[in-house]
Design an enzyme around this catalytic site. Structure first.
Site, short mmCIF file in Angstrom:
data_model
loop_
_atom_site.label_atom_id
_atom_site.label_comp_id
_atom_site.label_asym_id
_atom_site.label_seq_id
_atom_site.Cartn_x
_atom_site.Cartn_y
_atom_site.Cartn_z
N ASP A 271 -7.50 8.01 2.76
CA ASP A 271 -7.08 8.44 1.42
C ASP A 271 -8.29 8.83 0.58
O ASP A 271 -8.29 9.86 -0.09
CB ASP A 271 -6.30 7.32 0.71
CG ASP A 271 -5.03 6.94 1.45
OD1 ASP A 271 -4.43 7.82 2.08
OD2 ASP A 271 -4.65 5.76 1.39
N HIS B 282 1.64 4.31 -2.95
CA HIS B 282 1.62 5.77 -2.79
C HIS B 282 2.92 6.38 -3.29
O HIS B 282 2.94 7.32 -4.10
CB HIS B 282 1.46 6.15 -1.31
CG HIS B 282 0.07 6.03 -0.78
ND1 HIS B 282 -1.02 6.63 -1.37
CD2 HIS B 282 -0.41 5.38 0.32
CE1 HIS B 282 -2.11 6.36 -0.65
NE2 HIS B 282 -1.76 5.60 0.37
N HIS C 122 0.84 -1.20 0.00
CA HIS C 122 0.00 0.00 0.00
C HIS C 122 0.87 1.26 0.00
O HIS C 122 0.69 2.16 -0.84
CB HIS C 122 -0.91 -0.02 1.23
CG HIS C 122 -1.85 1.14 1.33
ND1 HIS C 122 -3.19 1.06 1.00
CD2 HIS C 122 -1.64 2.43 1.71
CE1 HIS C 122 -3.76 2.23 1.18
NE2 HIS C 122 -2.84 3.08 1.62
N GLU C 123 1.82 1.33 0.93
CA GLU C 123 2.66 2.52 1.03
C GLU C 123 3.60 2.65 -0.17
O GLU C 123 3.87 3.75 -0.64
CB GLU C 123 3.46 2.50 2.34
CG GLU C 123 2.61 2.50 3.60
CD GLU C 123 1.63 3.65 3.67
OE1 GLU C 123 1.89 4.71 3.06
OE2 GLU C 123 0.58 3.50 4.32
#
Length: 256
Positions: A133, A61, A57-58
């Site tokens: 988000d 980003h 996930h990170e």
């Protein structure tokens, strides 16, 4: 001033807890993490699959933000849980940018959606961890359409009330305009989603590498990301600007 003092005090406390003779940059960074992100929650029960999902996930980003020149430069990425977050991607606002355009906001939206898309591409699932988000992205997009006049369909109109005197239960536009605003918000978000998804699909092998590094180190910085993704779009743009601005050597006299 008060915020700076708060960071300095927290950094001094962190240094004292580690029996240091002086406060270092590491202590200041840890202080900012604690004040902005909240307390570390290293004892949070997480399975290996959940930890890797957070890393993916990170990394999603970070990859989208790294590839889009209008995004703020990525500073660091972490999978250390803090407050209500399982991880975080930190960026540094561009000090030279004083005018925010629709291009900047559209890139920001793509960066926000990158984490959710990375999970979807790699796991085929949609996690609830992307709630913040999605909330921020939706608020920004509604502001673009209803406040900043950035939608050609709605036109150069702003329904923002700077006086605060408007009745909160009354919308300053018709039901038809409300439908058009909703449609424009959906269109802009879908375009940002597709833009981010293309970047992630083209760089998914690198996202996997970044996730591996995150699981190993827990926190990585821009200098750790560059060997994986290459120079950031922001760095490349600044280098190009310097080349254009640099004077040619012809006709230049240099005095010792």
């Amino acid at each position: 001033g008060a915020d700076i003092a708060n960071v300095c005090n927290e950094a001094a406390l962190i240094a004292a807890r580690h029996n240091k003779a002086a406060v270092t940059q590491e202590d200041f960074l840890a202080a900012i993490d604690r004040i902005v992100g909240g307390l570390e929650r290293r004892n949070m029960p997480m399975t290996p699959v959940e930890r890797r999902s957070t890393a993916i996930h990170e990394a999603g980003h970070a990859t989208v933000m790294w590839m889009l020149k209008d995004c703020d430069p990525v500073l660091k990425v972490t999978v250390i849980p803090r407050g209500n977050s399982l991880g975080a991607t930190w960026s540094v606002p561009d000090e030279e940018r004083v005018h925010v355009t629709n291009e900047v906001l559209e890139a920001k939206l793509a960066g926000m959606l990158g984490g959710r898309i990375a999970e979807e591409v790699n796991y085929g699932t949609l996690g609830a961890g992307a709630l913040s988000d999605l909330e921020r992205a939706t608020k920004i997009t509604y502001a673009m359409v209803a406040f900043y006049g950035m939608s050609k369909k709605i036109g150069p109109m702003s329904f923002y009330d700077s006086t605060g005197s408007r009745d909160t239960f009354t919308k300053p536009y018709s039901e038809q305009t409300a439908i058009e605003i909703d449609n424009e918000v959906r269109r802009i978000l879908e375009e940002a989603y597709n833009r981010a998804r293309q970047i992630i699909e083209e760089n998914n092998d690198k996202i996997q590498q970044m996730a591996d590094l995150l699981l190993e180190k827990e926190t990585i910085y821009a200098e750790d990301i560059e060997p994986i993704l290459g120079k950031s779009a922001q760095t490349i743009e600044k280098e190009q600007e310097k080349e254009v601005a640099a004077p040619t050597q012809e006709g230049v006299t240099v005095a010792d």
